[in-house]
Enzyme design. Structure first.
Site, PDB file in Angstrom:
ATOM      1  N   GLY A 229       0.820  -1.205   0.000  1.00  0.00           N
ATOM      2  CA  GLY A 229       0.000   0.000   0.000  1.00  0.00           C
ATOM      3  C   GLY A 229       0.852   1.252   0.000  1.00  0.00           C
ATOM      4  N   GLY A 232       4.683   1.138  -0.240  1.00  0.00           N
ATOM      5  CA  GLY A 232       5.350   0.754  -1.470  1.00  0.00           C
ATOM      6  C   GLY A 232       5.284  -0.738  -1.707  1.00  0.00           C
ATOM      7  N   GLY A 258      -3.085  -3.105  -7.108  1.00  0.00           N
ATOM      8  CA  GLY A 258      -2.288  -4.326  -7.066  1.00  0.00           C
ATOM      9  C   GLY A 258      -2.212  -5.005  -8.423  1.00  0.00           C
ATOM     10  CG  ASP A 259      -5.710  -6.250 -10.218  1.00  0.00           C
ATOM     11  OD1 ASP A 259      -5.286  -7.126  -9.445  1.00  0.00           O
ATOM     12  OD2 ASP A 259      -6.904  -5.918 -10.281  1.00  0.00           O
TER      13      ASP A 259
END
Length: 318
Positions: A229, A232, A258-259
């Site tokens: 998050g 990093g 995240g993707d």
């Protein structure tokens, strides 16, 4: 350059994002805006790769009843549609984006029930992936698929000579990580919570996360990346442990960050980048995605500027 890029999404979703000034639980909320995007982890990865200028083949299981938004996305971005159509409707995921807090509440609905026949058909479709190709196995498993579905597909793809990146969680991730060493994914990308689930314990400090990721890498996985998050991302390979960070970003939507990070890793593999540049690019993809609603990235020069601003810190091995 490496071979062709493939994404596999067993449980895609229509992401309905509702933007609110502030989310008030138990009260009537007035939305500022709403949008519906074809999504699911692997679909998002393919979409981000397209924005970077790379063409991907999108595989997976797609409900026939509401396939049109996915087909439109694939056509618009020149993504090669290799999704298998299954009975029923692809699930809808509701994303409540709270502008006052800069975070998003997710309500994920179940997908259409499938089974061994659909898994076998998907495996047959993936048999065309060649040695040197990059395969991203991403997301959850729909109702009816066994918990070892990703593990089985990973074994198959490794036999075929593909480079496999796995981004999943819970029992599906645990089953894949229990494969024998030659059948392990080449790269995995858990977030902190998913890594805690696998480890069976909390990882409150960065050093705890690093030691757990190092233990996971030593099982025989070439590279472990943990998304953290605002902190990093952490990269562990056989040579080093790196923490990548950027100055704080004001997010429009955290959905799909995240993707985007996974897309950055896959693109870096395709570009034959080293570990440090791969991590910089992946974090830049994720940060750039924060400014977009839906599975989209800004122009490449914006991402390149972010990558140049990423700071890297080497951490000690356990």
């Amino acid at each position: 350059m490496s071979g062709a890029l493939h994404t596999v999404t067993a449980n895609p979703a229509l992401d309905q994002t509702v933007t609110l000034d502030a989310l008030n639980i138990g009260a009537v909320n007035l939305a500022r805006a709403a949008s519906v995007n074809a999504g699911g982890k692997g679909v998002n990865v393919a979409s981000c790769l397209a924005d970077w200028g790379l063409r991907a083949c999108a595989h997976g299981l797609l409900g026939r009843d509401n396939a049109a938004p996915f087909e439109q996305l694939f056509a618009d971005k020149r993504i090669d549609d290799r999704m298998l159509r299954v009975a029923g409707a692809t699930r809808t995921n509701i994303k409540l984006a709270d502008l006052s807090r800069g975070d998003t509440t997710d309500i994920n609905l179940p997908g259409p029930a499938v089974g061994e026949a659909e898994l076998a058909a998907l495996a047959a479709r993936l048999a065309g992936i060649a040695a040197g190709d990059i395969a991203v196995l991403a997301g959850s498993l729909p109702p009816g698929l066994p918990a070892d579905a990703w593990a089985r597909l990973c074994r198959q793809l490794k036999r075929q000579g593909a480079w496999v990146l796995l981004d999943s969680s819970g029992p599906a991730l645990a089953a894949a990580l229990a494969n024998p060493s030659p059948a392990l994914p080449n790269c995995v990308k858990p977030n902190r919570e998913e890594l805690e689930q696998w480890a069976g314990r909390e990882l409150p400090a960065l050093n705890d996360v690093a030691q757990c990721a190092q233990a996971l890498q030593k099982l025989g996985i070439d590279r472990v990346i943990v998304s953290l998050g605002e902190q990093g991302a952490l990269l562990v390979d056989s040579q080093q442990t790196l923490l990548a960070s950027l100055p704080p970003q004001r997010p429009l939507s955290t959905v799909g960050a995240g993707d985007a990070l996974v897309a950055g890793l896959a693109a870096a593999r395709h570009q034959a980048l080293g570990a440090e540049d791969s991590l910089r690019q992946a974090v830049a993809f994720a940060a750039a995605k924060l400014q977009r609603v839906g599975p989209h990235l800004p122009p490449p020069q914006h991402i390149q500027a972010l990558a140049a601003a990423v700071s890297l810190k080497k951490l000690e091995a356990a």
